[in-house]
Design a protein around this motif. Structure first.
Motif, PDB file in Angstrom:
ATOM      1  N   GLU A   1      50.480  39.200  45.641  1.00  0.00           N
ATOM      2  CA  GLU A   1      51.400  40.337  45.585  1.00  0.00           C
ATOM      3  C   GLU A   1      51.688  40.870  46.981  1.00  0.00           C
ATOM      4  O   GLU A   1      52.830  41.207  47.307  1.00  0.00           O
ATOM      5  N   GLN A   2      50.669  40.952  47.827  1.00  0.00           N
ATOM      6  CA  GLN A   2      50.868  41.439  49.191  1.00  0.00           C
ATOM      7  C   GLN A   2      51.768  40.490  49.977  1.00  0.00           C
ATOM      8  O   GLN A   2      52.628  40.928  50.742  1.00  0.00           O
ATOM      9  N   GLU A   3      51.592  39.191  49.793  1.00  0.00           N
ATOM     10  CA  GLU A   3      52.452  38.216  50.469  1.00  0.00           C
ATOM     11  C   GLU A   3      53.902  38.370  50.028  1.00  0.00           C
ATOM     12  O   GLU A   3      54.823  38.319  50.841  1.00  0.00           O
TER      13      GLU A   3
ATOM     14  N   LYS B   1      32.413  37.716  35.021  1.00  0.00           N
ATOM     15  CA  LYS B   1      32.819  38.883  35.808  1.00  0.00           C
ATOM     16  C   LYS B   1      33.209  38.459  37.220  1.00  0.00           C
ATOM     17  O   LYS B   1      34.194  38.923  37.777  1.00  0.00           O
ATOM     18  N   GLN B   2      32.418  37.570  37.811  1.00  0.00           N
ATOM     19  CA  GLN B   2      32.706  37.104  39.162  1.00  0.00           C
ATOM     20  C   GLN B   2      34.016  36.313  39.198  1.00  0.00           C
ATOM     21  O   GLN B   2      34.810  36.442  40.136  1.00  0.00           O
ATOM     22  N   LEU B   3      34.246  35.479  38.188  1.00  0.00           N
ATOM     23  CA  LEU B   3      35.504  34.735  38.119  1.00  0.00           C
ATOM     24  C   LEU B   3      36.697  35.686  37.974  1.00  0.00           C
ATOM     25  O   LEU B   3      37.749  35.481  38.601  1.00  0.00           O
ATOM     26  N   ALA B   4      36.539  36.727  37.164  1.00  0.00           N
ATOM     27  CA  ALA B   4      37.620  37.704  36.974  1.00  0.00           C
ATOM     28  C   ALA B   4      37.909  38.446  38.278  1.00  0.00           C
ATOM     29  O   ALA B   4      39.080  38.667  38.637  1.00  0.00           O
ATOM     30  N   LEU B   5      36.851  38.820  39.020  1.00  0.00           N
ATOM     31  CA  LEU B   5      37.044  39.498  40.309  1.00  0.00           C
ATOM     32  C   LEU B   5      37.756  38.576  41.311  1.00  0.00           C
ATOM     33  O   LEU B   5      38.640  39.005  42.053  1.00  0.00           O
ATOM     34  N   ALA B   6      37.358  37.290  41.346  1.00  0.00           N
ATOM     35  CA  ALA B   6      37.986  36.336  42.258  1.00  0.00           C
ATOM     36  C   ALA B   6      39.466  36.167  41.919  1.00  0.00           C
ATOM     37  O   ALA B   6      40.325  36.118  42.812  1.00  0.00           O
ATOM     38  N   LYS B   7      39.790  36.087  40.616  1.00  0.00           N
ATOM     39  CA  LYS B   7      41.185  35.954  40.196  1.00  0.00           C
ATOM     40  C   LYS B   7      41.993  37.187  40.562  1.00  0.00           C
ATOM     41  O   LYS B   7      43.132  37.100  41.010  1.00  0.00           O
ATOM     42  N   ALA B   8      41.392  38.356  40.395  1.00  0.00           N
ATOM     43  CA  ALA B   8      42.070  39.610  40.734  1.00  0.00           C
ATOM     44  C   ALA B   8      42.379  39.670  42.228  1.00  0.00           C
ATOM     45  O   ALA B   8      43.459  40.103  42.638  1.00  0.00           O
ATOM     46  N   LYS B   9      41.403  39.230  43.051  1.00  0.00           N
ATOM     47  CA  LYS B   9      41.627  39.213  44.500  1.00  0.00           C
ATOM     48  C   LYS B   9      42.747  38.247  44.868  1.00  0.00           C
ATOM     49  O   LYS B   9      43.579  38.523  45.736  1.00  0.00           O
TER      50      LYS B   9
END
Length: 188
Positions: A27-29, A13-21
């Motif tokens: 995308e913002q860049e 879950k933590q790895l998935a959250l880090a990848k999403a961030k």
């Protein structure tokens, strides 16, 4: 076993959250890089003339065009911006004009001399606008260009009014009695 399994799920879950961030940051860049300014609009053509735009805002989109042009060549025309609502109103107006009953030929010449009959005349293409340095349009400059275009289009066709030039009276096909007396036929 249960503790190890729950720890593994928590790490995933933590790895998935880090990848999403990370993806969100990328995308913002990319969005910041893509932001358009007035300078990016310099030289873009607009398909409509200044007369069609009023005080209200219009949303302009890319005009539809063919990818492949004439002769199986790639279409090299410049992209144009157009307003869908203005295009629809122009097309609707043209269709209503076409449905009205008009005589094909003006027998009495009331409309003046035209080169072609109306059904064979070419449609006039609308001259568009070109955006300036800061994404705006100089309407006065466009009007001057339109006046120059009109002058050049009328330059080749010169018309003369012979009614005021002192031209002789219309010639008749028959001789008058006075002309018959002056005409002498010689015998040979």
């Amino acid at each position: 076993a249960w503790v190890n399994k729950s720890r593994k799920i928590e790490q995933q879950k933590q790895l998935a959250l880090a990848k999403a961030k990370e993806l969100e940051a990328l995308e913002q860049e990319q969005e910041e890089e893509i932001k358009y300014t007035e300078k990016d609009l310099k030289g873009i053509k607009i398909a409509h003339s200044a007369d069609h735009f009023g005080e209200r805002e219009e949303i302009l989109v890319l005009k539809d065009s063919y990818i492949v042009g004439d002769g199986d060549d790639v279409n090299d025309e410049e992209d144009q911006l157009e307003s869908v609502s203005i295009s629809e109103s122009v097309r609707r107006k043209k269709n209503t004009e076409a449905t009205k009953k008009k005589p094909l030929y003006d027998v009495y010449g009331e409309k003046g001399e035209e080169e072609l009959l109306p059904q064979y005349a070419e449609e006039k293409k609308e001259q568009g606008l070109v955006l300036g340095n800061e994404g705006n349009v100089d309407v006065a400059a466009e009007q001057r260009l339109e006046e120059i275009r009109k002058r050049f289009s009328h330059a080749g066709s010169t018309s003369y009014d012979l009614s005021e030039a002192g031209v002789a009276a219309p010639v008749s096909d028959y001789y008058t009695m006075e002309e018959m007396t002056s005409f002498k036929k010689t015998c040979s």
